[in-house]
Design a protein around this motif. Structure first.
Motif, PDB file in Angstrom:
ATOM      1  N   LEU A 175      41.471  35.439  95.686  1.00  0.00           N
ATOM      2  CA  LEU A 175      42.408  34.709  94.836  1.00  0.00           C
ATOM      3  C   LEU A 175      41.614  34.121  93.678  1.00  0.00           C
ATOM      4  O   LEU A 175      40.686  33.350  93.884  1.00  0.00           O
ATOM      5  N   THR A 176      41.972  34.512  92.449  1.00  0.00           N
ATOM      6  CA  THR A 176      41.231  34.059  91.280  1.00  0.00           C
ATOM      7  C   THR A 176      41.944  32.968  90.509  1.00  0.00           C
ATOM      8  O   THR A 176      41.368  32.390  89.601  1.00  0.00           O
ATOM      9  N   GLY A 177      43.181  32.698  90.846  1.00  0.00           N
ATOM     10  CA  GLY A 177      43.941  31.658  90.166  1.00  0.00           C
ATOM     11  C   GLY A 177      45.333  31.597  90.741  1.00  0.00           C
ATOM     12  O   GLY A 177      45.667  32.332  91.670  1.00  0.00           O
ATOM     13  N   PRO A 178      46.159  30.720  90.184  1.00  0.00           N
ATOM     14  CA  PRO A 178      47.532  30.663  90.675  1.00  0.00           C
ATOM     15  C   PRO A 178      48.251  31.982  90.391  1.00  0.00           C
ATOM     16  O   PRO A 178      48.291  32.434  89.257  1.00  0.00           O
ATOM     17  N   LYS A 179      48.736  32.611  91.426  1.00  0.00           N
ATOM     18  CA  LYS A 179      49.453  33.889  91.337  1.00  0.00           C
ATOM     19  C   LYS A 179      48.596  35.021  90.788  1.00  0.00           C
ATOM     20  O   LYS A 179      49.099  35.983  90.223  1.00  0.00           O
ATOM     21  N   ARG A 180      47.284  34.927  90.931  1.00  0.00           N
ATOM     22  CA  ARG A 180      46.381  35.990  90.470  1.00  0.00           C
ATOM     23  C   ARG A 180      45.346  36.280  91.562  1.00  0.00           C
ATOM     24  O   ARG A 180      44.881  35.381  92.244  1.00  0.00           O
ATOM     25  N   ALA A 181      45.007  37.551  91.678  1.00  0.00           N
ATOM     26  CA  ALA A 181      44.018  37.958  92.683  1.00  0.00           C
ATOM     27  C   ALA A 181      43.295  39.202  92.203  1.00  0.00           C
ATOM     28  O   ALA A 181      43.711  39.863  91.242  1.00  0.00           O
ATOM     29  N   GLU A 182      42.215  39.519  92.894  1.00  0.00           N
ATOM     30  CA  GLU A 182      41.449  40.725  92.592  1.00  0.00           C
ATOM     31  C   GLU A 182      41.160  41.433  93.911  1.00  0.00           C
ATOM     32  O   GLU A 182      40.740  40.813  94.883  1.00  0.00           O
ATOM     33  N   PHE A 183      41.414  42.741  93.918  1.00  0.00           N
ATOM     34  CA  PHE A 183      41.128  43.552  95.091  1.00  0.00           C
ATOM     35  C   PHE A 183      40.066  44.563  94.711  1.00  0.00           C
ATOM     36  O   PHE A 183      40.228  45.333  93.776  1.00  0.00           O
ATOM     37  N   ARG A 184      38.968  44.545  95.441  1.00  0.00           N
ATOM     38  CA  ARG A 184      37.874  45.503  95.236  1.00  0.00           C
ATOM     39  C   ARG A 184      37.597  46.182  96.569  1.00  0.00           C
ATOM     40  O   ARG A 184      37.457  45.512  97.583  1.00  0.00           O
ATOM     41  N   ALA A 185      37.516  47.504  96.532  1.00  0.00           N
ATOM     42  CA  ALA A 185      37.255  48.228  97.771  1.00  0.00           C
ATOM     43  C   ALA A 185      36.508  49.522  97.476  1.00  0.00           C
ATOM     44  O   ALA A 185      36.544  50.040  96.361  1.00  0.00           O
ATOM     45  N   MET A 186      35.873  50.029  98.534  1.00  0.00           N
ATOM     46  CA  MET A 186      35.159  51.297  98.432  1.00  0.00           C
ATOM     47  C   MET A 186      35.415  52.086  99.707  1.00  0.00           C
ATOM     48  O   MET A 186      35.407  51.535 100.802  1.00  0.00           O
ATOM     49  N   GLU A 187      35.661  53.353  99.522  1.00  0.00           N
ATOM     50  CA  GLU A 187      35.830  54.267 100.656  1.00  0.00           C
ATOM     51  C   GLU A 187      34.761  55.336 100.544  1.00  0.00           C
ATOM     52  O   GLU A 187      34.648  56.013  99.524  1.00  0.00           O
ATOM     53  N   ASN A 188      33.957  55.468 101.573  1.00  0.00           N
ATOM     54  CA  ASN A 188      32.891  56.457 101.569  1.00  0.00           C
ATOM     55  C   ASN A 188      32.906  57.178 102.912  1.00  0.00           C
ATOM     56  O   ASN A 188      32.357  56.702 103.888  1.00  0.00           O
ATOM     57  N   THR A 189      33.580  58.320 102.951  1.00  0.00           N
ATOM     58  CA  THR A 189      33.664  59.135 104.157  1.00  0.00           C
ATOM     59  C   THR A 189      33.147  60.537 103.827  1.00  0.00           C
ATOM     60  O   THR A 189      33.018  60.891 102.652  1.00  0.00           O
ATOM     61  N   PRO A 190      32.882  61.353 104.837  1.00  0.00           N
ATOM     62  CA  PRO A 190      32.441  62.726 104.545  1.00  0.00           C
ATOM     63  C   PRO A 190      33.478  63.516 103.744  1.00  0.00           C
ATOM     64  O   PRO A 190      33.137  64.425 102.998  1.00  0.00           O
ATOM     65  N   LYS A 191      34.756  63.146 103.873  1.00  0.00           N
ATOM     66  CA  LYS A 191      35.806  63.882 103.164  1.00  0.00           C
ATOM     67  C   LYS A 191      36.084  63.344 101.761  1.00  0.00           C
ATOM     68  O   LYS A 191      36.580  64.064 100.910  1.00  0.00           O
ATOM     69  N   SER A 192      35.802  62.064 101.523  1.00  0.00           N
ATOM     70  CA  SER A 192      36.152  61.502 100.216  1.00  0.00           C
ATOM     71  C   SER A 192      35.291  60.298  99.868  1.00  0.00           C
ATOM     72  O   SER A 192      34.670  59.684 100.719  1.00  0.00           O
ATOM     73  N   PHE A 193      35.300  60.006  98.573  1.00  0.00           N
ATOM     74  CA  PHE A 193      34.645  58.814  98.057  1.00  0.00           C
ATOM     75  C   PHE A 193      35.567  58.224  97.010  1.00  0.00           C
ATOM     76  O   PHE A 193      36.099  58.937  96.166  1.00  0.00           O
ATOM     77  N   GLY A 194      35.790  56.934  97.079  1.00  0.00           N
ATOM     78  CA  GLY A 194      36.657  56.320  96.083  1.00  0.00           C
ATOM     79  C   GLY A 194      36.373  54.839  95.942  1.00  0.00           C
ATOM     80  O   GLY A 194      35.934  54.173  96.874  1.00  0.00           O
ATOM     81  N   ILE A 195      36.617  54.350  94.748  1.00  0.00           N
ATOM     82  CA  ILE A 195      36.452  52.926  94.452  1.00  0.00           C
ATOM     83  C   ILE A 195      37.762  52.408  93.890  1.00  0.00           C
ATOM     84  O   ILE A 195      38.370  53.031  93.017  1.00  0.00           O
ATOM     85  N   VAL A 196      38.221  51.283  94.408  1.00  0.00           N
ATOM     86  CA  VAL A 196      39.430  50.626  93.918  1.00  0.00           C
ATOM     87  C   VAL A 196      39.019  49.271  93.382  1.00  0.00           C
ATOM     88  O   VAL A 196      38.368  48.499  94.080  1.00  0.00           O
ATOM     89  N   ASP A 197      39.379  48.982  92.139  1.00  0.00           N
ATOM     90  CA  ASP A 197      39.108  47.677  91.547  1.00  0.00           C
ATOM     91  C   ASP A 197      40.352  47.287  90.759  1.00  0.00           C
ATOM     92  O   ASP A 197      40.585  47.796  89.674  1.00  0.00           O
ATOM     93  N   GLN A 198      41.175  46.423  91.340  1.00  0.00           N
ATOM     94  CA  GLN A 198      42.463  46.087  90.744  1.00  0.00           C
ATOM     95  C   GLN A 198      42.598  44.593  90.541  1.00  0.00           C
ATOM     96  O   GLN A 198      42.277  43.802  91.417  1.00  0.00           O
ATOM     97  N   LEU A 199      43.110  44.217  89.377  1.00  0.00           N
ATOM     98  CA  LEU A 199      43.533  42.848  89.127  1.00  0.00           C
ATOM     99  C   LEU A 199      45.002  42.794  89.481  1.00  0.00           C
ATOM    100  O   LEU A 199      45.791  43.608  89.019  1.00  0.00           O
ATOM    101  N   LEU A 200      45.376  41.832  90.314  1.00  0.00           N
ATOM    102  CA  LEU A 200      46.738  41.743  90.803  1.00  0.00           C
ATOM    103  C   LEU A 200      47.360  40.418  90.389  1.00  0.00           C
ATOM    104  O   LEU A 200      46.667  39.434  90.184  1.00  0.00           O
ATOM    105  N   GLU A 201      48.692  40.436  90.293  1.00  0.00           N
ATOM    106  CA  GLU A 201      49.400  39.190  90.027  1.00  0.00           C
ATOM    107  C   GLU A 201      50.725  39.201  90.766  1.00  0.00           C
ATOM    108  O   GLU A 201      51.246  40.242  91.141  1.00  0.00           O
ATOM    109  N   ARG A 202      51.250  38.009  90.990  1.00  0.00           N
ATOM    110  CA  ARG A 202      52.543  37.871  91.643  1.00  0.00           C
ATOM    111  C   ARG A 202      53.640  38.157  90.649  1.00  0.00           C
ATOM    112  O   ARG A 202      53.549  37.777  89.509  1.00  0.00           O
ATOM    113  N   PRO A 203      54.693  38.855  91.083  1.00  0.00           N
ATOM    114  CA  PRO A 203      55.809  39.111  90.159  1.00  0.00           C
ATOM    115  C   PRO A 203      56.596  37.838  89.867  1.00  0.00           C
ATOM    116  O   PRO A 203      56.537  36.887  90.544  1.00  0.00           O
TER     117      PRO A 203
END
Length: 144
Positions: A116-144
Motif C-alpha cells: 500500500l503506497t497511499g490512500p487507495k493506491r498500491a503496487e504489486f510486483r511479482a516474478m514467475e520463474n519456472t522451467p516453462k515460463s518467465f515473467g515479471i509483473v509490476d503494476q501500480l494499482l488504485e481503488r475504483p
C-alpha cells in the motif's frame, strides 16, 4: 554630493542565537521522530485492502481482486490472465509482513509483494520463474 555616514552594524544577541538553534534542534527532532502516515496501518485493517483494484481504467481485463485468506493475516490476490500474458490467471496467497506490505508465501509459483503506497493506491510486483515460463509483473494499482 553628500558623503555617506558610517553606520553601526547591529550584531545579533547571543541569547537570540542560542534560542534559535535550540528551537531548530527541537523541531528537527520532532519531525524526525514523528510517525509517518505511510507507515501507519490502513484505516480499516485488512478490510481496506479487500476488493477490486484496477491498473487501467479503460481495460477491465486488467482488474485485480483481493479476497480474505484462509488464515489470519493472509490475503488471496487474484492476478488477471492479461497481466501474466496467458489464458488463465493466478491466485497468489499473500502474508502480512508490515502494516502496509504483504508478500507471497514461500511455496508460491508467482513470488512477489503487494504494498500500500497511499490512500487507495498500491503496487504489486511479482516474478514467475519456472522451467516453462518467465515473467515479471509490476503494476501500480488504485481503488475504483
Amino acid at each position: 554630493m553628500t558623503k555617506p555616514s558610517p553606520r553601526a552594524v547591529a550584531a545579533p544577541s547571543p541569547l537570540h542565537v542560542v534560542l534559535a538553534m535550540t528551537l531548530t534542534v527541537i523541531v528537527s527532532l520532532a519531525l524526525l521522530l514523528a510517525p509517518r502516515l505511510g507507515h501507519a496501518a490502513p484505516a480499516g485493517g485488512d478490510a481496506a485492502v479487500l476488493g477490486k483494484w484496477i491498473s487501467d481504467k479503460n481495460d477491465p481485463a486488467m482488474d485485480y481482486s483481493v479476497a480474505a485468506g484462509t488464515a489470519a493475516g493472509t490475503l488471496r490476490l487474484i492476478v488477471p490472465p492479461k497481466a501474466l500474458g496467458r489464458k488463465t490467471g493466478e491466485t497468489v496467497v499473500l502474508k502480512r509482513v508490515s502494516p502496509t506490505r504483504f508478500e507471497s508465501v514461500p511455496d508460491s509459483i508467482l513470488r512477489g509483494s503487494f504494498t500500500l503506497t497511499g490512500p487507495k493506491r498500491a503496487e504489486f510486483r511479482a516474478m514467475e520463474n519456472t522451467p516453462k515460463s518467465f515473467g515479471i509483473v509490476d503494476q501500480l494499482l488504485e481503488r475504483p
